[in-house]
Design a protein around this motif. Structure first.
Motif, PDB file in Angstrom:
ATOM      1  N   TYR A 106       0.795  -1.158  -0.130  1.00 60.91           N
ATOM      2  CA  TYR A 106      -0.005  -0.090   0.053  1.00 60.91           C
ATOM      3  C   TYR A 106       0.944   1.185  -0.137  1.00 60.91           C
ATOM      4  N   GLN A 119       0.778   5.602   1.040  1.00 63.02           N
ATOM      5  CA  GLN A 119       0.149   6.749   1.572  1.00 63.02           C
ATOM      6  C   GLN A 119       0.900   7.867   1.433  1.00 63.02           C
ATOM      7  N   LYS A 172      -5.118   9.274   2.051  1.00 67.94           N
ATOM      8  CA  LYS A 172      -5.556   8.149   2.696  1.00 67.94           C
ATOM      9  C   LYS A 172      -4.556   6.822   2.137  1.00 67.94           C
ATOM     10  N   VAL A 173      -4.763   5.887   2.787  1.00 66.31           N
ATOM     11  CA  VAL A 173      -3.868   4.617   2.430  1.00 66.31           C
ATOM     12  C   VAL A 173      -4.481   4.066   1.269  1.00 66.31           C
ATOM     13  N   MET A 223       4.730   7.248   1.735  1.00 68.68           N
ATOM     14  CA  MET A 223       5.119   6.224   2.576  1.00 68.68           C
ATOM     15  C   MET A 223       4.680   4.914   1.899  1.00 68.68           C
ATOM     16  N   PHE A 272       3.739   0.925   2.754  1.00 70.84           N
ATOM     17  CA  PHE A 272       3.483  -0.044   3.534  1.00 70.84           C
ATOM     18  C   PHE A 272       3.288  -1.460   2.674  1.00 70.84           C
ATOM     19  N   GLN A 303      -3.192   4.788  13.728  1.00 72.43           N
ATOM     20  CA  GLN A 303      -1.875   4.964  13.154  1.00 72.43           C
ATOM     21  C   GLN A 303      -1.541   6.106  13.808  1.00 72.43           C
ATOM     22  N   GLY A 322       3.261   2.798  10.643  1.00 68.32           N
ATOM     23  CA  GLY A 322       2.149   1.905   9.866  1.00 68.32           C
ATOM     24  C   GLY A 322       0.732   1.579  10.774  1.00 68.32           C
ATOM     25  N   PRO A 323      -0.119   1.349  10.171  1.00 65.83           N
ATOM     26  CA  PRO A 323      -1.638   1.091  10.562  1.00 65.83           C
ATOM     27  C   PRO A 323      -1.693  -0.276  11.682  1.00 65.83           C
ATOM     28  N   LEU A 330      -8.370   4.792  11.374  1.00 62.48           N
ATOM     29  CA  LEU A 330      -8.903   4.467   9.894  1.00 62.48           C
ATOM     30  C   LEU A 330      -9.752   3.182  10.078  1.00 62.48           C
ATOM     31  N   PHE A 342      -9.576   1.849   2.443  1.00 63.64           N
ATOM     32  CA  PHE A 342      -9.120   2.571   3.728  1.00 63.64           C
ATOM     33  C   PHE A 342     -10.168   3.917   3.384  1.00 63.64           C
ATOM     34  N   GLY A 343     -10.420   4.369   4.600  1.00 63.24           N
ATOM     35  CA  GLY A 343     -11.105   5.635   4.864  1.00 63.24           C
ATOM     36  C   GLY A 343     -10.196   6.454   4.880  1.00 63.24           C
ATOM     37  N   THR A 344     -10.244   7.947   4.838  1.00 67.30           N
ATOM     38  CA  THR A 344      -9.015   8.986   4.860  1.00 67.30           C
ATOM     39  C   THR A 344      -8.513   9.097   6.268  1.00 67.30           C
ATOM     40  N   GLY A 345      -9.081   8.325   7.165  1.00 72.57           N
ATOM     41  CA  GLY A 345      -8.580   8.652   8.668  1.00 72.57           C
ATOM     42  C   GLY A 345      -9.123   9.849   9.608  1.00 72.57           C
TER      43      GLY A 345
END
Lengths: 112, 111
Positions: free
Chosen positions: A35, A37, A42-43, A89, A91, B38, B43-44, B88, B101-104
């Protein structure tokens, strides 16, 4: 506790250069992912890999990108000719089964 | 229309408050729903996951899924300064598929 590791933590490169980002997934996991970011965004999914082949990829994952699992432990993402907009980034994540992907700490790629 | 929508915040609450974080989604094929935390430049980290509709509780965290409304929530009780992070939401259709994913949402818990 097992964890996903990534190297390097920060990579700086010149536009047009090739970079290889490395990941060591959790040892008994079967599915592997990359992934990215972009700062403040967003990721985004890039690619998934299962049974030694790509199982799914996004529109972002064009011909400049490739993935490889060269041995039993490493999982790499190669960007052939980096662009400024590749700065982000990155991941790596892995999954054994079920629904819980475990993420690595990320590699920050800066393209100058 | 985005697959997953999440209010980016920022959200700022006093220590001890109850925090409610939400996501909506458009694709009814999503079956598995996750919440990740996060911290900056990390990382998440998986917090909770649920399958289909219902509630799931783990300590101070409760995840809710309402598939009929395409709406998921994460509640944090007795919030602590260490809960300050970006949260997230993520969801997938089937095992092994990509996560959306959502934007957070950026959360700050003030001591």
């Amino acid at each position: 506790e097992p964890e996903v590791t990534q190297t390097p933590s920060h990579q700086v490169t010149q536009m047009g250069q090739e970079v290889i980002l490395r990941c060591v997934p959790i040892s008994n996991h079967l599915y592997f992912y990359w992934y990215r970011q972009i700062l403040g965004q967003k990721v985004e999914f890039l690619v998934s890999f299962y049974n030694n082949e790509i199982s799914e990829k996004s529109e972002i994952f064009d011909d400049q990108f490739s993935v490889e699992r060269p041995d039993g432990s490493n999982f790499t993402l190669k960007i052939r000719s980096t662009k400024l907009e590749d700065s982000a980034m990155y991941f790596c994540a892995s999954l054994w089964s079920g629904d819980t992907q475990y993420f690595g700490p990320g590699t920050r790629l800066t393209v100058l | 229309q985005k697959e997953v929508e999440q209010d980016p915040g920022p959200l700022s609450v006093p220590e001890g408050a109850i925090v409610s974080l939400n996501c909506t989604y458009s694709n009814s094929a999503f079956q598995y729903f996750m919440w990740y935390r996060q911290y900056s430049r990390k990382g998440p980290e998986l917090l909770m996951y649920t399958y289909s509709s219902g509630n799931k509780e783990d300590g101070r965290f409760t995840a809710q899924v309402d598939k009929s409304s395409k709406y998921i929530s994460l509640f944090i009780r007795d919030s602590q300064p260490s809960d300050s992070a970006t949260y997230l939401c993520a969801m997938i259709m089937n095992t092994g598929n990509q996560f959306y994913f959502g934007t957070g949402t950026s959360l700050t818990v003030i001591p």
